[in-house]
Motif scaffolding. Structure first.
Motif, PDB file in Angstrom:
ATOM      1  N   LEU A 121      72.177  34.506  39.710  1.00 25.63           N
ATOM      2  CA  LEU A 121      71.535  34.322  41.008  1.00 25.63           C
ATOM      3  C   LEU A 121      70.693  33.053  41.036  1.00 25.63           C
ATOM      4  N   PHE A 122      70.262  32.696  42.239  1.00 22.88           N
ATOM      5  CA  PHE A 122      69.294  31.622  42.401  1.00 22.88           C
ATOM      6  C   PHE A 122      67.902  32.238  42.434  1.00 22.88           C
ATOM      7  N   GLY A 123      67.002  31.737  41.607  1.00 27.40           N
ATOM      8  CA  GLY A 123      65.650  32.274  41.548  1.00 27.40           C
ATOM      9  C   GLY A 123      64.623  31.171  41.455  1.00 27.40           C
ATOM     10  N   LEU A 124      63.796  31.043  42.475  1.00 29.93           N
ATOM     11  CA  LEU A 124      62.775  30.001  42.538  1.00 29.93           C
ATOM     12  C   LEU A 124      61.390  30.610  42.380  1.00 29.93           C
ATOM     13  N   LYS A 125      60.645  30.111  41.399  1.00 30.67           N
ATOM     14  CA  LYS A 125      59.222  30.448  41.264  1.00 30.67           C
ATOM     15  C   LYS A 125      58.417  29.361  41.957  1.00 30.67           C
ATOM     16  N   PRO A 126      57.670  29.691  43.011  1.00 35.23           N
ATOM     17  CA  PRO A 126      56.905  28.658  43.707  1.00 35.23           C
ATOM     18  C   PRO A 126      55.692  28.177  42.915  1.00 35.23           C
ATOM     19  N   SER A 127      55.103  27.106  43.391  1.00 31.10           N
ATOM     20  CA  SER A 127      53.836  26.626  42.847  1.00 31.10           C
ATOM     21  C   SER A 127      52.729  27.644  43.085  1.00 31.10           C
ATOM     22  N   ARG A 128      51.737  27.620  42.233  1.00 27.24           N
ATOM     23  CA  ARG A 128      50.558  28.454  42.449  1.00 27.24           C
ATOM     24  C   ARG A 128      49.917  28.071  43.783  1.00 27.24           C
ATOM     25  N   GLY A 129      49.663  29.059  44.630  1.00 27.79           N
ATOM     26  CA  GLY A 129      49.045  28.810  45.916  1.00 27.79           C
ATOM     27  C   GLY A 129      50.019  28.653  47.067  1.00 27.79           C
ATOM     28  N   ALA A 159      61.379  35.376  45.711  1.00 27.87           N
ATOM     29  CA  ALA A 159      62.569  36.205  45.884  1.00 27.87           C
ATOM     30  C   ALA A 159      63.693  35.756  44.967  1.00 27.87           C
ATOM     31  N   LEU A 160      64.683  36.637  44.849  1.00 24.89           N
ATOM     32  CA  LEU A 160      65.965  36.325  44.209  1.00 24.89           C
ATOM     33  C   LEU A 160      67.039  36.393  45.276  1.00 24.89           C
ATOM     34  N   SER A 161      67.965  35.451  45.252  1.00 29.39           N
ATOM     35  CA  SER A 161      68.981  35.380  46.308  1.00 29.39           C
ATOM     36  C   SER A 161      70.291  34.882  45.718  1.00 29.39           C
ATOM     37  N   ARG A 162      71.358  35.066  46.504  1.00 28.74           N
ATOM     38  CA  ARG A 162      72.646  34.515  46.085  1.00 28.74           C
ATOM     39  C   ARG A 162      72.810  33.082  46.572  1.00 28.74           C
ATOM     40  N   SER A 163      72.192  32.731  47.696  1.00 35.20           N
ATOM     41  CA  SER A 163      72.324  31.383  48.233  1.00 35.20           C
ATOM     42  C   SER A 163      70.989  30.659  48.201  1.00 35.20           C
ATOM     43  N   VAL A 164      71.054  29.345  48.087  1.00 34.80           N
ATOM     44  CA  VAL A 164      69.841  28.531  48.115  1.00 34.80           C
ATOM     45  C   VAL A 164      69.195  28.599  49.490  1.00 34.80           C
ATOM     46  N   ARG A 165      70.017  28.635  50.540  1.00 36.30           N
ATOM     47  CA  ARG A 165      69.445  28.613  51.887  1.00 36.30           C
ATOM     48  C   ARG A 165      68.619  29.859  52.185  1.00 36.30           C
ATOM     49  N   ASP A 166      68.993  31.011  51.622  1.00 35.18           N
ATOM     50  CA  ASP A 166      68.188  32.213  51.832  1.00 35.18           C
ATOM     51  C   ASP A 166      66.820  32.077  51.178  1.00 35.18           C
ATOM     52  N   SER A 167      66.791  31.515  49.979  1.00 38.01           N
ATOM     53  CA  SER A 167      65.516  31.306  49.294  1.00 38.01           C
ATOM     54  C   SER A 167      64.642  30.342  50.081  1.00 38.01           C
ATOM     55  N   MET A 177      51.761  29.090  33.383  1.00 39.14           N
ATOM     56  CA  MET A 177      50.436  28.691  32.907  1.00 39.14           C
ATOM     57  C   MET A 177      49.940  27.440  33.619  1.00 39.14           C
ATOM     58  N   THR A 178      50.852  26.577  33.999  1.00 41.47           N
ATOM     59  CA  THR A 178      50.465  25.309  34.616  1.00 41.47           C
ATOM     60  C   THR A 178      50.616  25.311  36.136  1.00 41.47           C
ATOM     61  N   GLY A 179      51.108  26.405  36.704  1.00 42.02           N
ATOM     62  CA  GLY A 179      51.174  26.554  38.155  1.00 42.02           C
ATOM     63  C   GLY A 179      52.242  25.729  38.836  1.00 42.02           C
ATOM     64  N   LEU A 180      53.254  25.289  38.099  1.00 43.21           N
ATOM     65  CA  LEU A 180      54.276  24.397  38.641  1.00 43.21           C
ATOM     66  C   LEU A 180      55.495  25.173  39.151  1.00 43.21           C
ATOM     67  N   PRO A 181      56.230  24.612  40.107  1.00 43.92           N
ATOM     68  CA  PRO A 181      57.439  25.282  40.594  1.00 43.92           C
ATOM     69  C   PRO A 181      58.601  25.092  39.625  1.00 43.92           C
ATOM     70  N   ALA A 182      59.425  26.117  39.519  1.00 46.87           N
ATOM     71  CA  ALA A 182      60.596  26.044  38.649  1.00 46.87           C
ATOM     72  C   ALA A 182      61.657  26.994  39.187  1.00 46.87           C
ATOM     73  N   MET A 183      62.915  26.691  38.892  1.00 48.84           N
ATOM     74  CA  MET A 183      64.004  27.506  39.437  1.00 48.84           C
ATOM     75  C   MET A 183      65.102  27.696  38.399  1.00 48.84           C
TER      76      MET A 183
END
Length: 524
Positions: A237-245, A265-273, A470-476
């Protein structure tokens, strides 16, 4: 219950994107018309499983499906896949009543309401951890919380409901998300739809398994050490962790685990996320760490500039990286190069020992705080037999931590953030494994085992992902590889603070270049 007033412009922008002629080159109206041309008397499950949230919203707006049809299709798929064990708390009856009411509206009436509620009638579910739906139970995967009735909505749930999502259930999580799998004494084992001998990953385990099994198009998740990205990797799946805040965590606690834990969220498409993030981003009352809202939907159609990508291919502590994960990285590097991006081996210098010590202090202290609040509510002390073996150990250890250790943890996280900020002056994104091994077998990451055995396994799972908590950064996690056994192996991209739109633009480009939407587990 306080009603959260969503940014009307943000909602209208999302509505316009759903109803537009083209998103990622796909016409939702054309999709709906093509599917409607079959003139089927009721919704086919085979059709349902091919639609993401954005497609469902477009079809609801056009009157090609009803909210009740979508809800019944989701319930049917939940019931067909009970062996995956994804449901912690069932809200099917409540969701069905809501869908019945919405289905009584005419197409014109529903389309009018969708001007302000762009996902009206789309089925959805929450993770059973750290989020509240008023007058329902959130168990946190823990026996001590098995009848924990929540009195008010979380801010995020208010925003989901304002967008029109029909919440059907709470989905499984291990006890307080303390392990990257979906195994708990309270709810049992959540299985990976791609191979039921394996873990779905965690802690957003039920969410990942439900979306991968095409039960839901997307589901809520939270991430305090990889808990969106790890199950996304293990379940394709596509899974994006947003930035802190970026996404509100309150009102009970404005920063989960001292800022480590965030929601999306977890999604199958990038556009849904992107759509969900567009609808839910923004500060809440009391927020002091927040970001200006970004146009996540515009990012879907924005071709990324030529990116300078840092390849961070090693384990933070030097442990081996499995060949499957190396293969996923090599495949991704070749894809990035073919798209014109520059890839170089590089990584920041981080105070790793201090950061990971601090993470233990922050997560265990947050756990202890939640348990002590529950003790006050119940008027009695928690008992050892109400917790998993390792969680009980964390609780006892947390009672020994000092204020100085909490301050040291915060300092280490800040120093790590400073190191990454300097690094992102030279690089646009970092590419790395999500985990350093394929999905583990069920039982490998249970919280009822000796501590040393657990550490040996968990070191394969979360250390790289946790750097960005720990650093509050976005990652996917992006699903770009499947191993020879047919198990998904995601790759991770991280960006500078607040750079979710850039990550979405890159993910959209990768999704078009190496599509994954048609990859489905065989659930027979």
């Amino acid at each position: 219950m306080t009603k959260v007033n969503l940014d009307r412009r943000r909602l209208m922008q999302a509505c316009g994107a759903i109803g537009s002629v083209s998103m990622l080159g796909l016409s939702l109206n054309a999709q709906a018309a093509k599917l409607a041309a079959t003139k089927a008397p009721s919704l086919s499950l085979n059709d349902y499983e091919n639609w993401d949230m954005s497609a469902m919203a477009g079809m609801l707006r056009a009157g090609e499906v009803s909210p009740l049809e979508l809800t019944d299709a989701a319930i049917n798929r939940f019931e067909q896949n009970t062996d995956l064990n994804v449901v912690a708390v069932n809200h099917f009856d409540m969701a069905r009543e809501s869908a019945k009411s919405l289905s009584k509206l005419s197409t014109a009436q529903r389309a009018e309401q969708m001007q302000n509620r762009p996902l009206l009638g789309v089925p959805f579910a929450l993770k059973d951890l750290g989020v509240g739906l008023a007058n329902t139970i959130t168990t946190n995967g823990c026996q001590f919380f098995k009848d924990n009735l929540v009195e008010e909505n979380s801010t995020l749930v208010n925003r989901y409901q304002a967008a029109g999502l029909n919440i059907m259930a709470k989905l499984t999580s291990p006890e307080f998300g303390q392990t990257p799998t979906g195994e708990s004494t309270l709810h049992g084992d959540t299985l990976n739809p791609w191979d039921k001998r394996y873990s779905s990953g965690g802690s957003s385990a039920g969410s990942a398994a439900a979306v991968a099994a095409r039960i839901l198009p997307a589901a809520h998740g939270s991430d305090g050490g990889g808990s969106i990205r790890i199950p996304a990797s293990h379940c394709g799946l596509f899974g994006l962790k947003p930035s802190r805040g970026r996404v509100a965590s309150g009102p009970a606690s404005l920063e989960g685990s001292m800022g480590l834990s965030v929601h999306h969220a977890l999604s199958r498409s990038v556009r849904d996320s992107a759509l969900l993030l567009q609808l839910t981003q923004g500060a809440e009352l009391g927020s002091r760490v927040s970001l200006a809202n970004a146009d996540m939907l515009a990012a879907l159609k924005a071709k990324p500039k030529r990116l300078k990508v840092a390849l961070m291919e090693s384990h933070p502590f030097g442990y081996p990286v499995h060949q499957d994960c190396k293969d996923a990285l090599n495949k991704t590097v070749a894809l990035l190069t073919s798209l014109g991006h520059i890839v170089e081996k590089a990584q920041p210098v981080l105070p790793l020992e201090q950061m990971f010590k601090g993470m233990g202090v922050a997560t265990s202290s947050s756990l202890l705080n939640a348990v002590q609040a529950r003790e006050l509510t119940l008027g009695r002390a928690a008992r050892e037999n109400e917790f998993e073996e390792l969680v009980w150990g964390h609780l006892q250890k947390a009672k020994e931590f000092s204020a100085q250790q909490m301050l040291s943890a915060r300092k280490a996280f800040d120093q790590g953030g400073q190191a990454f900020d300097r690094f992102f002056q030279d690089y646009d994104v970092i590419l790395s494994p999500v985990t350093t091994a394929p999905p583990p077998k069920i039982g490998a990451l249970t919280l009822n085992q000796p501590y040393d055995a657990f550490v040996k396994e968990v070191l394969k799972a979360s250390p790289i992902a946790a750097l960005y908590n720990m650093t509050g950064l976005p990652a996917m996690s992006v699903p770009l590889h499947w191993n020879e056994s047919g198990l998904p192996i995601g790759v991770q991209f991280a960006g500078a603070y607040g750079a979710e739109a850039g990550l979405i633009a890159l993910a959209s480009q990768l999704e078009q270049a190496a599509p994954w939407a048609d990859k489905k587990p065989n659930l027979s």
